[in-house]
Design an enzyme around this catalytic site. Structure first.
Site, PDB file in Angstrom:
ATOM      1  N   HIS A  43       0.789  -1.235   0.000  1.00  0.00           N
ATOM      2  CA  HIS A  43       0.000   0.000   0.000  1.00  0.00           C
ATOM      3  C   HIS A  43       0.818   1.281   0.000  1.00  0.00           C
ATOM      4  O   HIS A  43       0.247   2.367  -0.060  1.00  0.00           O
ATOM      5  CB  HIS A  43      -0.955  -0.012   1.199  1.00  0.00           C
ATOM      6  CG  HIS A  43      -0.249  -0.080   2.528  1.00  0.00           C
ATOM      7  ND1 HIS A  43      -0.925   0.061   3.716  1.00  0.00           N
ATOM      8  CD2 HIS A  43       1.051  -0.283   2.872  1.00  0.00           C
ATOM      9  CE1 HIS A  43      -0.088  -0.052   4.735  1.00  0.00           C
ATOM     10  NE2 HIS A  43       1.118  -0.258   4.232  1.00  0.00           N
ATOM     11  N   HIS A  44       2.155   1.186   0.083  1.00  0.00           N
ATOM     12  CA  HIS A  44       2.979   2.399   0.014  1.00  0.00           C
ATOM     13  C   HIS A  44       3.375   2.757  -1.416  1.00  0.00           C
ATOM     14  O   HIS A  44       3.901   3.847  -1.649  1.00  0.00           O
ATOM     15  CB  HIS A  44       4.255   2.237   0.845  1.00  0.00           C
ATOM     16  CG  HIS A  44       4.007   2.064   2.309  1.00  0.00           C
ATOM     17  ND1 HIS A  44       3.189   2.898   3.020  1.00  0.00           N
ATOM     18  CD2 HIS A  44       4.485   1.141   3.196  1.00  0.00           C
ATOM     19  CE1 HIS A  44       3.155   2.505   4.292  1.00  0.00           C
ATOM     20  NE2 HIS A  44       3.926   1.436   4.409  1.00  0.00           N
ATOM     21  N   ALA A  45       3.139   1.844  -2.360  1.00  0.00           N
ATOM     22  CA  ALA A  45       3.476   2.124  -3.752  1.00  0.00           C
ATOM     23  C   ALA A  45       2.485   3.126  -4.334  1.00  0.00           C
ATOM     24  O   ALA A  45       1.271   2.961  -4.209  1.00  0.00           O
ATOM     25  CB  ALA A  45       3.469   0.838  -4.573  1.00  0.00           C
ATOM     26  N   ASP A  86      -0.634   5.123   2.302  1.00  0.00           N
ATOM     27  CA  ASP A  86      -0.489   6.416   1.627  1.00  0.00           C
ATOM     28  C   ASP A  86      -0.537   6.305   0.110  1.00  0.00           C
ATOM     29  O   ASP A  86      -1.109   7.165  -0.569  1.00  0.00           O
ATOM     30  CB  ASP A  86       0.800   7.112   2.071  1.00  0.00           C
ATOM     31  CG  ASP A  86       2.053   6.289   1.791  1.00  0.00           C
ATOM     32  OD1 ASP A  86       2.003   5.043   1.947  1.00  0.00           O
ATOM     33  OD2 ASP A  86       3.090   6.881   1.438  1.00  0.00           O
TER      34      ASP A  86
END
Length: 230
Positions: A43-45, A86
C-alpha cells in the site's frame, strides 16, 4: 533506495505474482463471497513510484482490474496495517469509485501522510480492546458510506505488540478478533471481501508466518459460520 530492496529478476517476478494473486483473490471473492491472497498489501506504492518495501500497489491494480472487467463498480479498501496506506490514498484521491479507509498509528511511517476517504489515528500503545472498539464503531458506518461491490482488506500484522516496526500493542488473539470482525462486517453487509496479508516485521520468520496466517484462520471461521453454513 526509496523502495528498500535491491532490484533483481526474482523481485520483479515476485511483485508480478503478488499483484496477480490479489487480482485472483478479488475475482474469487466476487464468485464465492470471500477469498484470501498469500501475499499482497503493498500500500505504500504510488502511481509512479515505489516506496516502503512496496513496488506496485496490488490493491490498486486489483481494484482497477475488476472495474475494467465490469465485475465491480465501487471498491472499498479497508487498510488495518499499522502504517497508513499512503500510496493507495494518493492513487484514488478524488475518485468516488474507490473508497479508502486506513486505521494506522499516526506517529509511524510514512511521515508525510496522504488523505484517505477515512483516516483513523491509533495512538502508540493502543491495545486489543480499545483498538477493536474503534474498528467496530467505524467500520459499519464506513461500509454504508462506501456502498462497495467489493472490499479489499489489508490485514497487516505489524499492529502486533511484538512487531519490530509497529507502535501498537495488539496480541495475536486481538489480531484474530480484528480480522473476524472485518470479515463478519463485510458478510453482514452482503459485500464480497478479498484479503491480503499486509506488513509484518520480525527476525523469526516462523513466528511472523504464524501471525500472517491469522487472517486465514479468521476467514475459515467466518466462512464456516456464514457463507459455508449452507
Amino acid at each position: 533506495r526509496r523502495i528498500g530492496f535491491e532490484w533483481s529478476v526474482p523481485l520483479v517476478r515476485r511483485t508480478l505474482l503478488e499483484c496477480s494473486g490479489t487480482v485472483r483473490a478479488a475475482e474469487l471473492a466476487m464468485e464465492h463471497g470471500m477469498a484470501c491472497n498469500l501475499a499482497g498489501g503493498t500500500h505504500h506504492a504510488h502511481r509512479d513510484f515505489g516506496s516502503g518495501f512496496c513496488i506496485l500497489n496490488d490493491l490498486a491494480v486489483a481494484a482497477r482490474r475488476l472495474q475494467a472487467r465490469g465485475l465491480a463498480r465501487r471498491v472499498m479498501v479497508v487498510d488495518l496495517d499499522v502504517h497508513q496506506g499512503d500510496g493507495t490514498a494518493a492513487i484514488f484521491a478524488g475518485d468516488d469509485s474507490v473508497y479508502t479507509m486506513s486505521v494506522h498509528c499516526g506517529k509511524n511511517f510514512p511521515f508525510r501522510k496522504q488523505r484517505s476517504d477515512l483516516d483513523l489515528d491509533a495512538p502508540p500503545g493502543m491495545g486489543d480492546e480499545a483498538y477493536l472498539a474503534l474498528v467496530a464503531d467505524v467500520l459499519p458506518r464506513a461500509l454504508a458510506a462506501a456502498r462497495p461491490d467489493l472490499v479489499l482488506y489489508d490485514a497487516g500484522v505489524d499492529a502486533a505488540a511484538v512487531d519490530a516496526l509497529g507502535f501498537l500493542e495488539l496480541s495475536n488473539e486481538g489480531l484474530l478478533r480484528r480480522d473476524a470482525l472485518v470479515l463478519r462486517a463485510c458478510v453482514d453487509a452482503g459485500v464480497p471481501v478479498a484479503t491480503v496479508i499486509g506488513g509484518g516485521y520480525a527476525e523469526c520468520l516462523e513466528e511472523l508466518a504464524e501471525r500472517h496466517a491469522i487472517v486465514f484462520h479468521a476467514a475459515q471461521g467466518v466462512w464456516r459460520e456464514t457463507l459455508g453454513a449452507g
